[in-house]
Design an enzyme around this catalytic site. Sequence first.
Site, PDB file in Angstrom:
ATOM      1  N   SER A   1       0.832  -1.200   0.000  1.00  0.00           N
ATOM      2  CA  SER A   1       0.000   0.000   0.000  1.00  0.00           C
ATOM      3  C   SER A   1       0.860   1.239   0.000  1.00  0.00           C
ATOM      4  O   SER A   1       2.046   1.204   0.317  1.00  0.00           O
ATOM      5  CB  SER A   1      -0.920   0.012   1.217  1.00  0.00           C
ATOM      6  OG  SER A   1      -0.161   0.406   2.342  1.00  0.00           O
ATOM      7  N   LYS A   2       0.202   2.334  -0.384  1.00  0.00           N
ATOM      8  CA  LYS A   2       0.906   3.604  -0.486  1.00  0.00           C
ATOM      9  C   LYS A   2       1.539   3.973   0.842  1.00  0.00           C
ATOM     10  O   LYS A   2       2.621   4.525   0.901  1.00  0.00           O
ATOM     11  CB  LYS A   2      -0.073   4.706  -0.893  1.00  0.00           C
ATOM     12  CG  LYS A   2      -0.453   4.616  -2.337  1.00  0.00           C
ATOM     13  CD  LYS A   2      -1.437   5.697  -2.701  1.00  0.00           C
ATOM     14  CE  LYS A   2      -2.179   5.278  -3.965  1.00  0.00           C
ATOM     15  NZ  LYS A   2      -3.447   5.888  -4.145  1.00  0.00           N
ATOM     16  N   ARG A   3       0.836   3.671   1.887  1.00  0.00           N
ATOM     17  CA  ARG A   3       1.309   4.087   3.214  1.00  0.00           C
ATOM     18  C   ARG A   3       2.635   3.414   3.582  1.00  0.00           C
ATOM     19  O   ARG A   3       3.412   3.935   4.350  1.00  0.00           O
ATOM     20  CB  ARG A   3       0.256   3.773   4.280  1.00  0.00           C
ATOM     21  CG  ARG A   3      -0.725   4.922   4.479  1.00  0.00           C
ATOM     22  CD  ARG A   3      -1.858   4.506   5.371  1.00  0.00           C
ATOM     23  NE  ARG A   3      -2.725   3.538   4.713  1.00  0.00           N
ATOM     24  CZ  ARG A   3      -2.996   2.324   5.176  1.00  0.00           C
ATOM     25  NH1 ARG A   3      -2.483   1.920   6.310  1.00  0.00           N
ATOM     26  NH2 ARG A   3      -3.779   1.513   4.515  1.00  0.00           N
ATOM     27  N   LYS A   4       2.850   2.231   3.012  1.00  0.00           N
ATOM     28  CA  LYS A   4       4.023   1.466   3.449  1.00  0.00           C
ATOM     29  C   LYS A   4       5.286   1.761   2.660  1.00  0.00           C
ATOM     30  O   LYS A   4       6.258   1.045   2.747  1.00  0.00           O
ATOM     31  CB  LYS A   4       3.713  -0.024   3.385  1.00  0.00           C
ATOM     32  CG  LYS A   4       2.703  -0.439   4.419  1.00  0.00           C
ATOM     33  CD  LYS A   4       2.499  -1.928   4.370  1.00  0.00           C
ATOM     34  CE  LYS A   4       1.324  -2.332   5.222  1.00  0.00           C
ATOM     35  NZ  LYS A   4       0.741  -3.569   4.756  1.00  0.00           N
TER      36      LYS A   4
END
Length: 448
Positions: free
Chosen positions: A235-238
Amino acid sequence: MSEKRKSKIRTRFAPSPTGDLHIGSLRTALYSYALAKHSGGDFILRIEDTDQKREIKGSKEKILELLETFGLKWDEYYVQSERVKTGIYQDAALSLVKKGYAFYCQCSPRNPKTESSGKVLRDPCRDLNLKTGAIKLKVPENKIVSFNDFVLNKKISWNTSSVADTTLLKSDGFPTYHLAVVVDDYLMEVSHVLRGHDWLPSTPIHLLVYEYLGYKMPAIGHLTDILDPEGGKLSKRKGSVSCEALLNDGYLPEALLNFVMLLGWAPKDNRELFTLSDFVSVFDPDGFQKNNPIFNRDKLDWFNGEYIRQLSDKDLASRIVKLFRDEYALSDVLKVVPLVKERIKTLREFETLAGFFFERPGVDVSLLGGNYKEHLSTCLEAIKSIPWNLDSLNEALMNKIKEKGFKTGDFFMDLRLAITGKRITPPINESIIILGRDETLERISALL
Ligand code: GLU
């Protein structure tokens, strides 16, 4: 449908311009491209921008630019917001109302009483026989809908009792994804739909819309999720999973593409290196993997290193210059490239490894050995007046080391640190020759 088109495989990549092109989207585009091109079919690019509130400015242009960078050339190009004007989506929605498969709803779109609440699946307007408003799908009770997923290679079914009455046409006349995707896949004669696994919950809605509109269904396949090595979905967050960010980190498009090829597809042999055209020629839907692949950065680095080493020095140098926005002159980079080519895994590492050629480094004197002054002044002596070439330099330094009884490793570590500020560098004598006599002498003198 034209006879010629009918016999062709036609695929589409249908991104929404709502942000960065993600590594997972690149994979969808690549597999769709390869599926079509393997048999001489057509690859369509369709921008799905009917949810205009979510659109991010510049995102559409970026998508086109990136697909071009990766060499995924499309044969046809469409933008849904432009197609809205032709009335195709309104006509489809109205025909569903007419046939009793859809209804008008006047609830505020902000009221999450249906679709998103996950609880109330049946809209209170469905039996009111309203004449204006948004148009929603009238989902039947207790009907089994199913399709054969050509990626997962299995039949997937739903009972419509778990499917919500879903908006197809908003009151502003814009279709939602669910209507636009079905109408366009049909009108564009798409034969195979490939999309990410997260779209699977939408499929029962589409299956009903296909059936009610009397459209022939394309083959549909959902690609597996790409997993983060730390667990869970990528995911983008990671971290940086956007294609642009990865290119900016110094990954080559051909390496990224090759890495993505094997994130969910495997050839019959164990081959790993594929150009795009190699991939197209061997691509076969039988190779789709059922297990979720893991995004493995080390593997990506390996691919990138392989591709960096395949480049000519000139090509590598110009890519480095471009990445660093002309901070370095091409002629200088060209001189240095042969020394770093075997050592860098990304273009960005050029700066880490070779930055000292362009900027005098700060040297941490505490890293130098106890007799560094002796090492450096000997070096100064040795190279002051030799002919400026590698053989003479090697010879002059080795002679001095022998003469003075220095430890070779210690001597060169001091020299390396004095010239580069670092312990790990390209071969130091080669570097010194490129750096030039004056600059070398100045760097050494500065520490004496
Ligand atoms: N517009 C959707 C997306 O952004 C497309 C999903 C599909 O391929 O049907 O991914």
